[in-house]
Design a protein around this motif. Structure first.
Motif, PDB file in Angstrom:
ATOM      1  N   GLU A  32     -40.828  18.576   8.723  1.00 57.34           N
ATOM      2  CA  GLU A  32     -39.625  19.200   8.168  1.00 57.34           C
ATOM      3  C   GLU A  32     -38.458  19.123   9.144  1.00 57.34           C
ATOM      4  O   GLU A  32     -37.311  18.943   8.741  1.00 57.34           O
ATOM      5  CB  GLU A  32     -39.903  20.663   7.808  1.00 57.34           C
ATOM      6  N   ARG A  33     -38.738  19.224  10.431  1.00 55.96           N
ATOM      7  CA  ARG A  33     -37.678  19.220  11.441  1.00 55.96           C
ATOM      8  C   ARG A  33     -37.018  17.852  11.579  1.00 55.96           C
ATOM      9  O   ARG A  33     -35.927  17.751  12.128  1.00 55.96           O
ATOM     10  CB  ARG A  33     -38.240  19.675  12.787  1.00 55.96           C
ATOM     11  N   THR A  34     -37.663  16.801  11.091  1.00 54.79           N
ATOM     12  CA  THR A  34     -37.038  15.475  11.134  1.00 54.79           C
ATOM     13  C   THR A  34     -35.917  15.355  10.111  1.00 54.79           C
ATOM     14  O   THR A  34     -35.055  14.468  10.228  1.00 54.79           O
ATOM     15  CB  THR A  34     -38.070  14.367  10.872  1.00 54.79           C
ATOM     16  N   MET A  40     -49.001  16.217  17.034  1.00 57.33           N
ATOM     17  CA  MET A  40     -47.626  16.695  16.847  1.00 57.33           C
ATOM     18  C   MET A  40     -47.172  17.548  18.028  1.00 57.33           C
ATOM     19  O   MET A  40     -46.022  17.438  18.489  1.00 57.33           O
ATOM     20  CB  MET A  40     -47.527  17.509  15.553  1.00 57.33           C
ATOM     21  N   ILE A  41     -48.066  18.390  18.528  1.00 58.35           N
ATOM     22  CA  ILE A  41     -47.720  19.231  19.677  1.00 58.35           C
ATOM     23  C   ILE A  41     -47.405  18.358  20.882  1.00 58.35           C
ATOM     24  O   ILE A  41     -46.416  18.579  21.611  1.00 58.35           O
ATOM     25  CB  ILE A  41     -48.876  20.199  19.988  1.00 58.35           C
ATOM     26  N   ALA A  42     -48.229  17.319  21.086  1.00 59.01           N
ATOM     27  CA  ALA A  42     -48.035  16.447  22.247  1.00 59.01           C
ATOM     28  C   ALA A  42     -46.765  15.608  22.124  1.00 59.01           C
ATOM     29  O   ALA A  42     -45.971  15.510  23.067  1.00 59.01           O
ATOM     30  CB  ALA A  42     -49.257  15.542  22.407  1.00 59.01           C
ATOM     31  N   VAL A  43     -46.556  15.011  20.952  1.00 57.87           N
ATOM     32  CA  VAL A  43     -45.411  14.111  20.765  1.00 57.87           C
ATOM     33  C   VAL A  43     -44.087  14.859  20.858  1.00 57.87           C
ATOM     34  O   VAL A  43     -43.107  14.346  21.419  1.00 57.87           O
ATOM     35  CB  VAL A  43     -45.525  13.389  19.402  1.00 57.87           C
ATOM     36  N   ASN A  44     -44.049  16.075  20.316  1.00 59.08           N
ATOM     37  CA  ASN A  44     -42.798  16.832  20.296  1.00 59.08           C
ATOM     38  C   ASN A  44     -42.609  17.719  21.527  1.00 59.08           C
ATOM     39  O   ASN A  44     -41.579  18.385  21.658  1.00 59.08           O
ATOM     40  CB  ASN A  44     -42.728  17.692  19.028  1.00 59.08           C
ATOM     41  N   GLN A  60     -33.751  14.902   3.040  1.00 62.04           N
ATOM     42  CA  GLN A  60     -32.989  13.729   2.601  1.00 62.04           C
ATOM     43  C   GLN A  60     -33.607  13.094   1.361  1.00 62.04           C
ATOM     44  O   GLN A  60     -32.887  12.648   0.460  1.00 62.04           O
ATOM     45  CB  GLN A  60     -32.929  12.713   3.740  1.00 62.04           C
ATOM     46  N   ALA A  61     -34.939  13.064   1.298  1.00 65.63           N
ATOM     47  CA  ALA A  61     -35.621  12.482   0.137  1.00 65.63           C
ATOM     48  C   ALA A  61     -35.358  13.308  -1.115  1.00 65.63           C
ATOM     49  O   ALA A  61     -35.087  12.765  -2.194  1.00 65.63           O
ATOM     50  CB  ALA A  61     -37.121  12.385   0.401  1.00 65.63           C
ATOM     51  N   VAL A  62     -35.409  14.634  -0.976  1.00 66.87           N
ATOM     52  CA  VAL A  62     -35.134  15.510  -2.123  1.00 66.87           C
ATOM     53  C   VAL A  62     -33.681  15.345  -2.573  1.00 66.87           C
ATOM     54  O   VAL A  62     -33.392  15.298  -3.778  1.00 66.87           O
ATOM     55  CB  VAL A  62     -35.443  16.979  -1.759  1.00 66.87           C
ATOM     56  N   ALA A  63     -32.758  15.236  -1.621  1.00 65.80           N
ATOM     57  CA  ALA A  63     -31.341  15.039  -1.969  1.00 65.80           C
ATOM     58  C   ALA A  63     -31.140  13.695  -2.669  1.00 65.80           C
ATOM     59  O   ALA A  63     -30.358  13.593  -3.630  1.00 65.80           O
ATOM     60  CB  ALA A  63     -30.489  15.117  -0.704  1.00 65.80           C
ATOM     61  N   TRP A  64     -31.830  12.662  -2.196  1.00 62.19           N
ATOM     62  CA  TRP A  64     -31.721  11.336  -2.827  1.00 62.19           C
ATOM     63  C   TRP A  64     -32.236  11.376  -4.265  1.00 62.19           C
ATOM     64  O   TRP A  64     -31.611  10.802  -5.167  1.00 62.19           O
ATOM     65  CB  TRP A  64     -32.507  10.319  -2.011  1.00 62.19           C
ATOM     66  N   LEU A  65     -33.346  12.060  -4.476  1.00 62.02           N
ATOM     67  CA  LEU A  65     -33.873  12.194  -5.838  1.00 62.02           C
ATOM     68  C   LEU A  65     -32.885  12.939  -6.733  1.00 62.02           C
ATOM     69  O   LEU A  65     -32.682  12.574  -7.898  1.00 62.02           O
ATOM     70  CB  LEU A  65     -35.214  12.931  -5.809  1.00 62.02           C
ATOM     71  N   ALA A  66     -32.257  13.981  -6.170  1.00 60.72           N
ATOM     72  CA  ALA A  66     -31.295  14.759  -6.958  1.00 60.72           C
ATOM     73  C   ALA A  66     -30.096  13.905  -7.355  1.00 60.72           C
ATOM     74  O   ALA A  66     -29.569  14.025  -8.474  1.00 60.72           O
ATOM     75  CB  ALA A  66     -30.845  15.980  -6.158  1.00 60.72           C
ATOM     76  N   GLN A  67     -29.669  13.027  -6.451  1.00 61.73           N
ATOM     77  CA  GLN A  67     -28.551  12.136  -6.764  1.00 61.73           C
ATOM     78  C   GLN A  67     -28.886  11.190  -7.917  1.00 61.73           C
ATOM     79  O   GLN A  67     -27.995  10.717  -8.621  1.00 61.73           O
ATOM     80  CB  GLN A  67     -28.176  11.320  -5.523  1.00 61.73           C
ATOM     81  N   ILE A  82     -39.966   9.076  15.683  1.00 64.80           N
ATOM     82  CA  ILE A  82     -40.815   8.003  15.169  1.00 64.80           C
ATOM     83  C   ILE A  82     -42.287   8.417  15.234  1.00 64.80           C
ATOM     84  O   ILE A  82     -43.062   8.200  14.286  1.00 64.80           O
ATOM     85  CB  ILE A  82     -40.587   6.703  15.966  1.00 64.80           C
ATOM     86  N   GLY A  83     -42.678   9.040  16.348  1.00 61.21           N
ATOM     87  CA  GLY A  83     -44.063   9.497  16.484  1.00 61.21           C
ATOM     88  C   GLY A  83     -44.432  10.519  15.425  1.00 61.21           C
ATOM     89  O   GLY A  83     -45.524  10.479  14.854  1.00 61.21           O
ATOM     90  N   THR A  84     -43.508  11.436  15.154  1.00 57.26           N
ATOM     91  CA  THR A  84     -43.749  12.449  14.123  1.00 57.26           C
ATOM     92  C   THR A  84     -43.958  11.808  12.755  1.00 57.26           C
ATOM     93  O   THR A  84     -44.866  12.196  12.007  1.00 57.26           O
ATOM     94  CB  THR A  84     -42.556  13.433  14.066  1.00 57.26           C
ATOM     95  N   MET A  85     -43.129  10.818  12.432  1.00 56.53           N
ATOM     96  CA  MET A  85     -43.256  10.139  11.147  1.00 56.53           C
ATOM     97  C   MET A  85     -44.597   9.406  11.034  1.00 56.53           C
ATOM     98  O   MET A  85     -45.259   9.453   9.983  1.00 56.53           O
ATOM     99  CB  MET A  85     -42.102   9.149  10.972  1.00 56.53           C
ATOM    100  N   LEU A  86     -45.007   8.739  12.103  1.00 54.41           N
ATOM    101  CA  LEU A  86     -46.267   8.000  12.077  1.00 54.41           C
ATOM    102  C   LEU A  86     -47.461   8.946  11.944  1.00 54.41           C
ATOM    103  O   LEU A  86     -48.399   8.687  11.171  1.00 54.41           O
ATOM    104  CB  LEU A  86     -46.407   7.156  13.344  1.00 54.41           C
ATOM    105  N   ILE A  87     -47.435  10.042  12.686  1.00 54.67           N
ATOM    106  CA  ILE A  87     -48.527  11.014  12.618  1.00 54.67           C
ATOM    107  C   ILE A  87     -48.603  11.621  11.224  1.00 54.67           C
ATOM    108  O   ILE A  87     -49.692  11.760  10.642  1.00 54.67           O
ATOM    109  CB  ILE A  87     -48.334  12.116  13.682  1.00 54.67           C
TER     110      ILE A  87
END
Length: 420
Positions: free
Chosen positions: A299-301, A49-53, A306-313, A13-18
């Motif tokens: 990228e590690r999340t 990112m370094i701190a959160v992860n 998943q977004a690219v795969a959803w677009l491809a679908q 969640i922290g990674t996404m927010l950052i």
């Protein structure tokens, strides 16, 4: 009922927010109510990112594409050599002296700026050429704004011709391992046609302007910039030619060769190394490194995949050139072209996709005034001379120029497919 969050969930969640905050900063040019510009946002985002992860410095460093950073740094030093030698200003003045009529001068100026940008970086070329162009326009009683926008557009278009013309191309070439000669052979025809279309469009723009007046002549002072030095300029040109020959003829690592060349230029009896280092765009290098860390964590999340795969679908495939170009142009004008390229690169693999992304993201810089650093450099330097280049006047020229460039790229691809 409560659901306790585990450490991995908090990091996710922290990674996404950052990530969201960093790219909001890329969109806004900084974060409101702070002193952070894009580079500051990227660096602070990387630290977060370094701190959160819970990464070590080594783990964070592993996300940075060091060859791209080294190549960018080396070419900044090469461009500094040419600028300190007064080469850019001297060439622009020579063109202005020999081309007396507006159509001829426009053609020569676009060609020279584009060629220089393909080798020495569009940002540095705009930095050196802009003050000279303002004074040339004043001496002839012309409105400098159309000429300045034309310079910025030509610098952006020309820089797309090679893998060293701008930062995003350096990144694409490094990550995808594109051969220098093969890329230039693929990109040069649409770039040349886009420059021709830009010249034609500028001729229409100039015809709609009022006739020349002598109003600006009184404002002319001495041309800005370092005086022309034959030895220093010749030294830089010789190194640049040698680099291009090595890039085309060998498979030696580009970043190593460029770094050695930069070292040769630093060994100077007349130019102090502090002068070179003072012209290095350190904030841009920090922007790159910060975004590498931020994007690496994102990228590690797995969300991007998943977004690219959803677009491809849903029938939207990044491997399709038109889709990739549209997405590249849109993202480049939302968050700037370097962050946009960093977001898209992990999902590309073929040389053809690399060429498409390089051309689309670079052409996108001409759409809006904030679309590229080269545009902002031109506007800022023009303002110092009392010339106001706002987003409306830029868009009146830049939007049609961008559309023409993209249409030419699409038509060129259609012709190639028809011939195949």
């Amino acid at each position: 009922m409560s659901f306790p969050l585990h450490g991995a969930d908090v990091a996710h969640i922290g990674t996404m927010l950052i990530f969201a905050l960093v790219y909001l900063g890329m969109f806004l040019g900084g974060l409101p109510r702070t002193g952070l510009d894009r580079s500051g946002v990227a660096v602070l985002g990387a630290i977060a990112m370094i701190a959160v992860n819970g990464w070590s410095i080594g783990e964070a460093a592993a996300t940075i594409d060091l060859p791209t950073i080294v190549l960018l740094f080396a070419f900044m030093l090469l461009s500094a050599q040419m600028r300190l030698g007064g080469f850019y200003g001297a060439v622009t003045r020579a063109v202005a002296l020999r081309a007396r009529h507006a159509p001829t001068l426009m053609a020569a100026l676009l060609a020279v700026v584009a060629a220089l940008s393909a080798v020495f970086s569009n940002d540095v070329v705009c930095l050196a050429v802009t003050p000279v162009v303002v004074r040339v326009a004043w001496r002839r009683g012309w409105d400098p704004v159309p000429w300045l926008v034309a310079v910025a557009c030509a610098a952006n278009i020309g820089s797309a011709a090679t893998l060293i013309g701008n930062p995003q191309n350096m990144l694409i070439g490094s990550v995808l391992g594109l051969p220098f000669g093969a890329y230039t052979a693929a990109a040069l025809p649409p770039v040349a046609l886009a420059l021709l279309a830009l010249w034609g469009w500028m001729m229409l723009v100039l015809r709609r302007l009022p006739p020349p007046s002598g109003a600006g002549a009184a404002r002319v002072d001495d041309d800005a910039g370092p005086p022309f030095n034959v030895w220093q300029s010749g030294k830089g040109l010789a190194v640049a030619v040698a680099l291009l020959a090595i890039f085309v003829a060998t498979d030696w690592p580009h970043e190593v060769v460029a770094l050695v060349a930069a070292g040769v230029l630093l060994l100077s009896r007349r130019l102090h190394s502090a002068q070179f280092m003072g012209l290095v765009d350190w904030p841009l290098l920090l922007l790159f490194m910060g975004l590498f860390v931020v994007n690496g964590a994102f990228e590690r999340t797995g969300v991007a995949a998943q977004a690219v795969a959803w677009l491809a679908q849903h029938g939207v495939h990044l491997r399709e050139p038109t889709v990739l170009a549209v997405v590249g142009v849109a993202l480049s004008n939302l968050v700037s072209n370097v962050p946009a390229v960093m977001l898209l690169l992990p999902h590309l693999s073929s040389p053809d996709q690399g060429v498409t992304l390089a051309l689309a993201s670079t052409y996108a810089g001409n759409l809006l005034l904030v679309g590229s650093i080269a545009n902002l450099i031109v506007a800022d330097l023009a303002a110092r001379d009392g010339v106001r280049l706002d987003w409306r006047r830029h868009a009146a020229i830049g939007v049609p120029a961008t559309v023409l460039s993209l249409l030419i790229w699409w038509a060129w691809r259609w012709v190639q497919a028809a011939w195949a």
